[in-house]
Design an enzyme around this catalytic site. Sequence first.
Site, PDB file in Angstrom:
ATOM      1  N   LYS A  47       5.360 -40.051  34.976  1.00 38.46           N
ATOM      2  CA  LYS A  47       4.095 -40.634  34.540  1.00 38.46           C
ATOM      3  C   LYS A  47       4.189 -42.152  34.434  1.00 38.46           C
ATOM      4  O   LYS A  47       5.023 -42.697  33.707  1.00 38.46           O
ATOM      5  CB  LYS A  47       3.704 -40.027  33.194  1.00 38.46           C
ATOM      6  CG  LYS A  47       2.323 -40.417  32.702  1.00 38.46           C
ATOM      7  CD  LYS A  47       1.989 -39.651  31.416  1.00 38.46           C
ATOM      8  CE  LYS A  47       0.591 -39.923  30.917  1.00 38.46           C
ATOM      9  NZ  LYS A  47       0.292 -39.134  29.695  1.00 38.46           N
TER      10      LYS A  47
ATOM     11  N   GLU B 128       0.137 -30.820  31.836  1.00 36.59           N
ATOM     12  CA  GLU B 128       1.202 -31.714  31.388  1.00 36.59           C
ATOM     13  C   GLU B 128       1.999 -31.044  30.268  1.00 36.59           C
ATOM     14  O   GLU B 128       1.436 -30.390  29.387  1.00 36.59           O
ATOM     15  CB  GLU B 128       0.553 -33.002  30.886  1.00 36.59           C
ATOM     16  CG  GLU B 128       1.486 -34.040  30.306  1.00 36.59           C
ATOM     17  CD  GLU B 128       0.722 -35.239  29.734  1.00 36.59           C
ATOM     18  OE1 GLU B 128       1.363 -36.261  29.454  1.00 36.59           O
ATOM     19  OE2 GLU B 128      -0.522 -35.138  29.567  1.00 36.59           O
TER      20      GLU B 128
ATOM     21  N   CYS C 164      -2.404 -37.033  33.526  1.00 31.41           N
ATOM     22  CA  CYS C 164      -3.276 -37.361  32.412  1.00 31.41           C
ATOM     23  C   CYS C 164      -3.921 -38.743  32.513  1.00 31.41           C
ATOM     24  O   CYS C 164      -4.829 -38.934  33.321  1.00 31.41           O
ATOM     25  CB  CYS C 164      -2.504 -37.187  31.107  1.00 31.41           C
ATOM     26  SG  CYS C 164      -3.575 -36.981  29.661  1.00 31.41           S
TER      27      CYS C 164
END
Length: 295
Positions: free
Chosen positions: A121, A50, A154
């Site tokens: 995300k 990321e 994540c």
Amino acid sequence: MSTPASPVRIAVIQFDPQVGTEKRETNLAHVLLLAHQAVEQGANLIVLPELATTGYAFTNREEAFAHAEHVPSGPTMKRFRDFAREHRVYLTVGLVERDDVMLYDTAALVGPDGFIGKYRKAHLWNQEKLWFTPGNLGFPVFDTPIGRIGLLICWDIWFPEAPRLLALQGADIICTLNNWVWTPPPLFDASGQCMASYLTITAAHVNNVFIAAANRIGSDRGERFLGCSLIAGTGGWPISEVASAEEQTILYADVDLMDARSAPIWNSLNDLPRNRRSDLYDSMLGYHLHPLLPR
């Protein structure tokens, strides 16, 4: 739908990018050097962490905005598109995406023919909520000549709906781009694995997909990162080593991504997709942005 090329050599890169506009070129040069090393070892799917070229620990939205670019037309994206085209590889990279006044924590997928797609995300961690907008593209799966690729970032792996929706769309592999951070102890078990490792293993097991998880290492403005990158097989167990918490490394695994398409069938009575109780809950969990595609 395409038939995956076989075998695929996956490379997961774990390293230490640092935040700061003056460090972006250094980060970029370093990660391209590591990606070139992976190519020399035969990799044709490369997964980066990321925010791999910008670092993570922004202090405010203005600083995050200064690191942002348009996807896929920005200058960093051009470098990765050129790299993928030159070396005939597929590569995922995390970066700050600018879309008008909005900022997104984005994972982009590029290949030999250029930009393939992106994921924004969905689940924002902690202070990310102060500068990023939650992703609005859903959970897309990209059909490529090496297989169907899904992307997560994540904290998404803490939400079991996310990998499940990618699997329901027929993903062969999920590439998860991470900045897993140091949280209150205990952080590691006796084997050296962190909770994020086990969540990745579990997601691979219960969805019968490959998962390539790239995390970062090091410290940045007081934020410390966990490492523990890994590649999990369709049964969940790591098919690479689990990386340490401290060392820069490249993990490799050779797989036939087509194996993911038969993996949910364990025996004549245990077939994961068909054993789901879709009479009790919606088959796509109420998700409507992309269609169901059973494997």
